[in-house]
Design a protein around this motif. Sequence first.
Motif, mmCIF file in Angstrom:
data_model
loop_
_atom_site.group_PDB
_atom_site.id
_atom_site.type_symbol
_atom_site.label_atom_id
_atom_site.label_comp_id
_atom_site.label_asym_id
_atom_site.label_seq_id
_atom_site.Cartn_x
_atom_site.Cartn_y
_atom_site.Cartn_z
ATOM 1 N N MET A 1 155.280 93.293 -94.358
ATOM 2 C CA MET A 1 153.865 93.752 -95.196
ATOM 3 C C MET A 1 153.588 92.628 -95.894
ATOM 4 N N LYS A 2 154.413 92.020 -96.562
ATOM 5 C CA LYS A 2 154.070 91.057 -97.450
ATOM 6 C C LYS A 2 153.233 89.803 -96.853
ATOM 7 N N LEU A 3 153.992 89.516 -95.658
ATOM 8 C CA LEU A 3 153.275 88.379 -94.871
ATOM 9 C C LEU A 3 151.763 88.523 -94.578
ATOM 10 N N LEU A 4 151.678 90.094 -94.089
ATOM 11 C CA LEU A 4 150.174 90.482 -93.710
ATOM 12 C C LEU A 4 149.456 90.285 -94.904
ATOM 13 N N ILE A 5 149.854 90.652 -96.252
ATOM 14 C CA ILE A 5 148.856 90.531 -97.150
ATOM 15 C C ILE A 5 148.634 89.030 -97.418
ATOM 16 N N LYS A 6 149.523 88.130 -97.470
ATOM 17 C CA LYS A 6 149.596 86.787 -97.557
ATOM 18 C C LYS A 6 148.478 86.106 -96.453
ATOM 19 N N VAL A 7 148.534 86.521 -95.270
ATOM 20 C CA VAL A 7 147.639 86.035 -94.192
ATOM 21 C C VAL A 7 146.405 86.453 -94.437
ATOM 22 N N ALA A 8 146.037 87.831 -94.842
ATOM 23 C CA ALA A 8 144.856 88.188 -95.126
ATOM 24 C C ALA A 8 144.256 87.510 -96.354
ATOM 25 N N ILE A 9 144.806 87.291 -97.220
ATOM 26 C CA ILE A 9 144.176 86.612 -98.466
ATOM 27 C C ILE A 9 144.098 85.016 -97.961
ATOM 28 N N GLN A 10 144.985 84.255 -97.255
ATOM 29 C CA GLN A 10 144.737 83.021 -96.675
ATOM 30 C C GLN A 10 143.526 82.938 -95.872
ATOM 31 N N THR A 11 143.169 84.186 -94.973
ATOM 32 C CA THR A 11 141.915 84.130 -94.228
ATOM 33 C C THR A 11 140.867 84.138 -95.029
ATOM 34 N N LEU A 12 140.860 84.937 -95.812
ATOM 35 C CA LEU A 12 139.543 84.900 -96.937
ATOM 36 C C LEU A 12 139.137 83.860 -97.438
ATOM 37 N N LEU A 13 140.405 83.007 -97.909
ATOM 38 C CA LEU A 13 140.303 81.748 -98.901
ATOM 39 C C LEU A 13 139.847 80.729 -97.788
ATOM 40 N N PHE A 14 140.250 80.689 -96.579
ATOM 41 C CA PHE A 14 139.676 79.707 -95.725
ATOM 42 C C PHE A 14 138.140 80.020 -95.317
ATOM 43 N N LEU A 15 137.914 81.219 -95.145
ATOM 44 C CA LEU A 15 136.402 81.488 -95.043
ATOM 45 C C LEU A 15 135.476 81.141 -96.288
ATOM 46 N N ALA A 16 136.073 81.405 -97.341
ATOM 47 C CA ALA A 16 135.321 81.243 -98.642
ATOM 48 C C ALA A 16 135.119 79.632 -99.080
ATOM 49 N N ILE A 17 136.264 78.775 -98.733
ATOM 50 C CA ILE A 17 136.248 77.309 -98.817
ATOM 51 C C ILE A 17 135.336 76.767 -97.958
ATOM 52 N N ALA A 18 135.461 77.213 -96.573
ATOM 53 C CA ALA A 18 134.465 76.775 -95.778
ATOM 54 C C ALA A 18 132.985 76.827 -96.051
ATOM 55 N N ARG A 19 132.645 77.893 -96.721
ATOM 56 C CA ARG A 19 131.266 78.315 -97.171
ATOM 57 C C ARG A 19 130.897 77.182 -98.402
ATOM 58 N N LEU A 20 131.945 77.206 -99.102
ATOM 59 C CA LEU A 20 131.829 76.304 -100.253
ATOM 60 C C LEU A 20 131.548 74.872 -100.088
ATOM 61 N N LEU A 21 132.417 74.605 -98.905
ATOM 62 C CA LEU A 21 132.394 73.123 -98.806
ATOM 63 C C LEU A 21 131.999 72.843 -97.245
ATOM 64 N N PRO A 22 130.799 72.982 -96.904
ATOM 65 C CA PRO A 22 130.696 72.970 -95.548
ATOM 66 C C PRO A 22 130.555 71.783 -94.707
ATOM 67 N N GLY A 23 130.386 70.480 -95.493
ATOM 68 C CA GLY A 23 130.460 69.341 -95.021
ATOM 69 C C GLY A 23 131.756 68.753 -94.722
ATOM 70 N N MET A 24 132.765 69.413 -95.684
ATOM 71 C CA MET A 24 134.205 68.875 -95.482
ATOM 72 C C MET A 24 135.124 69.758 -94.525
ATOM 73 N N PHE A 25 134.914 70.920 -94.516
ATOM 74 C CA PHE A 25 135.710 71.901 -93.858
ATOM 75 C C PHE A 25 135.042 72.900 -93.272
ATOM 76 N N ARG A 26 135.483 73.151 -91.718
ATOM 77 C CA ARG A 26 134.444 74.068 -90.979
ATOM 78 C C ARG A 26 135.595 75.216 -90.371
ATOM 79 N N VAL A 27 135.140 76.525 -90.333
ATOM 80 C CA VAL A 27 136.032 77.571 -89.618
ATOM 81 C C VAL A 27 134.879 78.278 -88.896
ATOM 82 N N ASP A 28 135.096 78.413 -87.625
ATOM 83 C CA ASP A 28 133.919 79.016 -86.828
ATOM 84 C C ASP A 28 133.656 80.345 -86.962
ATOM 85 N N THR A 29 134.803 81.240 -86.878
ATOM 86 C CA THR A 29 135.052 82.554 -86.665
ATOM 87 C C THR A 29 136.094 83.261 -87.645
#
Length: 121
Positions: A1-29
């Motif tokens: 359960m703890k791993l799933l929460i960490k993966v969910a938080i990491q997923t949201l962070l990836f999406l947020a950082i990709a929006r914050l730094l569009p020229g440096m980092f890209r996540v398609d979907t």
Amino acid sequence: MKLLIKVAIQTLLFLAIARLLPGMFRVDTLGTAIIASLVLAILNWTIKPLLHIISLPITFITFGLFSFVINAITLELTSALVGSNSFYFNGFGSALVVAVILAICNSIINSYTMNNFQRRV
């Protein structure tokens, strides 16, 4: 359960950082972010401890700052394993910036969750 929460938080962070730094980092979907989070979790569990042991002298000399470089290396490995077409860093410097942002965000999240956990116990 703890791993799933960490993966969910990491997923949201990836999406947020990709929006914050569009020229440096890209996540398609969202699916790519989930897969990247799972791959990063596996790399953090397997490869990252070995990298820390190998780089212990330089990490000691730099007062732990070299750990950001190790995090950037694991992010670059994640990009290579997921596919650099859909999970992409502009360069190693971009991976290093994302590693620092992830470390700060994870530190804040861990601090918040530990404070709430200690209050409930």
